[in-house]
Scaffold this active site. Structure first.
Site, PDB file in Angstrom:
ATOM      1  N   GLN A   1      -5.429  -1.606   9.568  1.00 42.56           N
ATOM      2  CA  GLN A   1      -5.127  -2.913   8.968  1.00 42.56           C
ATOM      3  C   GLN A   1      -5.635  -4.027   9.877  1.00 42.56           C
ATOM      4  O   GLN A   1      -5.348  -4.040  11.072  1.00 42.56           O
ATOM      5  CB  GLN A   1      -3.606  -3.026   8.758  1.00 42.56           C
ATOM      6  CG  GLN A   1      -3.165  -4.288   8.066  1.00 42.56           C
ATOM      7  CD  GLN A   1      -3.617  -4.392   6.615  1.00 42.56           C
ATOM      8  OE1 GLN A   1      -3.741  -3.395   5.901  1.00 42.56           O
ATOM      9  NE2 GLN A   1      -3.894  -5.603   6.168  1.00 42.56           N
TER      10      GLN A   1
ATOM     11  N   ASP B   1     -11.582   2.227   3.400  1.00 42.44           N
ATOM     12  CA  ASP B   1     -11.786   0.775   3.322  1.00 42.44           C
ATOM     13  C   ASP B   1     -13.267   0.427   3.125  1.00 42.44           C
ATOM     14  O   ASP B   1     -13.599  -0.716   2.830  1.00 42.44           O
ATOM     15  CB  ASP B   1     -11.333   0.119   4.640  1.00 42.44           C
ATOM     16  CG  ASP B   1     -10.065  -0.705   4.474  1.00 42.44           C
ATOM     17  OD1 ASP B   1      -9.797  -1.166   3.361  1.00 42.44           O
ATOM     18  OD2 ASP B   1      -9.371  -0.896   5.491  1.00 42.44           O
TER      19      ASP B   1
ATOM     20  N   LYS C   1       0.848  -1.202   0.000  1.00 33.94           N
ATOM     21  CA  LYS C   1       0.000   0.000   0.000  1.00 33.94           C
ATOM     22  C   LYS C   1       0.881   1.250   0.000  1.00 33.94           C
ATOM     23  O   LYS C   1       0.605   2.221  -0.711  1.00 33.94           O
ATOM     24  CB  LYS C   1      -0.922  -0.002   1.234  1.00 33.94           C
ATOM     25  CG  LYS C   1      -2.031  -1.045   1.117  1.00 33.94           C
ATOM     26  CD  LYS C   1      -2.782  -1.294   2.423  1.00 33.94           C
ATOM     27  CE  LYS C   1      -3.748  -2.461   2.233  1.00 33.94           C
ATOM     28  NZ  LYS C   1      -4.466  -2.879   3.455  1.00 33.94           N
TER      29      LYS C   1
HETATM   30  N1  GUN Z   1      -6.673  -7.133   5.971  1.00 34.41           N
HETATM   31  C1  GUN Z   1      -6.806  -7.917   4.889  1.00 34.41           C
HETATM   32  N2  GUN Z   1      -7.379  -7.225   3.889  1.00 34.41           N
HETATM   33  C2  GUN Z   1      -7.629  -5.984   4.353  1.00 34.41           C
HETATM   34  C3  GUN Z   1      -8.210  -4.818   3.788  1.00 34.41           C
HETATM   35  O1  GUN Z   1      -8.644  -4.768   2.637  1.00 34.41           O
HETATM   36  N3  GUN Z   1      -8.271  -3.751   4.602  1.00 34.41           N
HETATM   37  C4  GUN Z   1      -7.812  -3.780   5.893  1.00 34.41           C
HETATM   38  N4  GUN Z   1      -7.936  -2.682   6.605  1.00 34.41           N
HETATM   39  N5  GUN Z   1      -7.274  -4.828   6.439  1.00 34.41           N
HETATM   40  C5  GUN Z   1      -7.180  -5.930   5.657  1.00 34.41           C
END
Ligand code: GUN
Length: 287
Positions: free
Chosen positions: A96, A119, A52
């Site tokens: 996350q 998200d 990211k």
């Molecule tokens: N953990 C696994 N996939 C994701 C996601 O798309 N967003 C977040 N915040 N955590 C994750």
């Protein structure tokens, strides 16, 4: 032989267009910024977070990471989220997952203010998605829909079977496919006669996290297959949920792992950060 849906190339094209949008914002003095919170040191999360951060760099989005000790309290976590909610230089907040089990992740997601919910996990975003309003859509489902659009895969009237009911993928996908007029079935660990559902599906989207779970005998000819799984096989190789080699022979379209849904998820996060930035400035009547 199936057409391979090339998520890697599509994601690159989307990131290039986002870079142009980001440059235009900067010309107006607006600098999009994403804040990422990670609690503890889950190894898979570290990889996701690194990817990211790289995507932000490439597009020109500022990136700030908050690495919290696994012993942090719920109150401390919520305090940080509230601080970022009030920080005008931060446009997107991403917590996350997973976080340590003693912390309440849903309460933490709920604390993120709607306009920074890149998200799409807050109740406001989820609720708006359910009633068909424009909102922040969870990145993986949004990426899957963009793939269908790019390859002119029309869901109108189609039987779509989703495997997995997670809040991140399966549940928002129901709404995304419904908006495209699909007839949607969601299957999960308690579903009886799973194969009866998959066998009649025009489109199967698998998000269950089990290597080679979807096999040739479970699908009909010309099925469209989207593989959201990210697993390691017995040799440590990155694989999806689908027995690609054999299912590909019957499918009309199929996504590979890696190079399918994964890069799209990150591109959609970047899309949501730019969208959030624009909406915040519109709210202030600046854009
Ligand atoms: N953990 C696994 N996939 C994701 C996601 O798309 N967003 C977040 N915040 N955590 C994750």
């Amino acid at each position: 032989m199936a057409t391979i849906i090339d998520g890697k190339t599509l994601a690159k094209k989307i990131r290039e267009n986002l870079k142009i949008e980001c440059d235009e914002l900067k010309e107006k003095g607006i600098k999009p910024k994403l804040a990422v919170i990670m609690v503890g040191d889950d190894p898979a999360s570290k990889v996701y977070v690194r990817n990211k951060s790289r995507a932000c760099d490439e597009i020109g989005i500022e990136y700030q990471e908050y690495l919290l000790n696994e012993n942090i309290t719920q109150d401390e976590l919520l305090e940080l989220i509230k601080k970022l909610n009030n920080d005008e230089t931060v446009n997107g907040i991403l917590l996350q997952s997973p976080i340590p089990e003693n912390l309440d992740i849903n309460e933490a997601f709920k604390t993120i203010t709607y306009l920074k919910d890149v998200d799409g996990f807050t109740p406001s975003s989820v609720g708006k998605l359910c009633i068909g309003e424009d909102t922040f859509v969870s990145c993986t489902p949004l990426g899957v829909i963009k793939m269908f659009e790019e390859y002119n895969i029309d869901l109108n009237g189609k039987d779509v079977v989703i495997l997995g009911r997670s809040n991140i993928v399966g549940r928002p996908l129901i709404q995304c496919c419904l908006q495209k007029n699909a007839t949607v079935t969601i299957c999960h660990s308690k579903t009886n006669n799973l194969k009866e559902h998959t066998k009649r599906a025009d489109v199967i989207i698998s998000a269950i996290g089990k290597p080679k779970f979807v096999t040739e005998d479970m699908v009909k000819d010309n099925v469209v297959i989207v593989d959201v799984g990210i697993n390691r096989d017995e040799n440590g190789k990155l694989v999806g949920d689908v027995d690609f080699e054999n299912v590909e022979k019957k499918a009309s379209y199929i996504t590979p792992v890696p190079g399918g849904v994964g890069p799209m998820t990150i591109a959609m996060l970047m899309h949501n950060v730019i969208k959030a930035t624009k909406e915040q400035y519109k709210e202030k009547s600046i854009l």
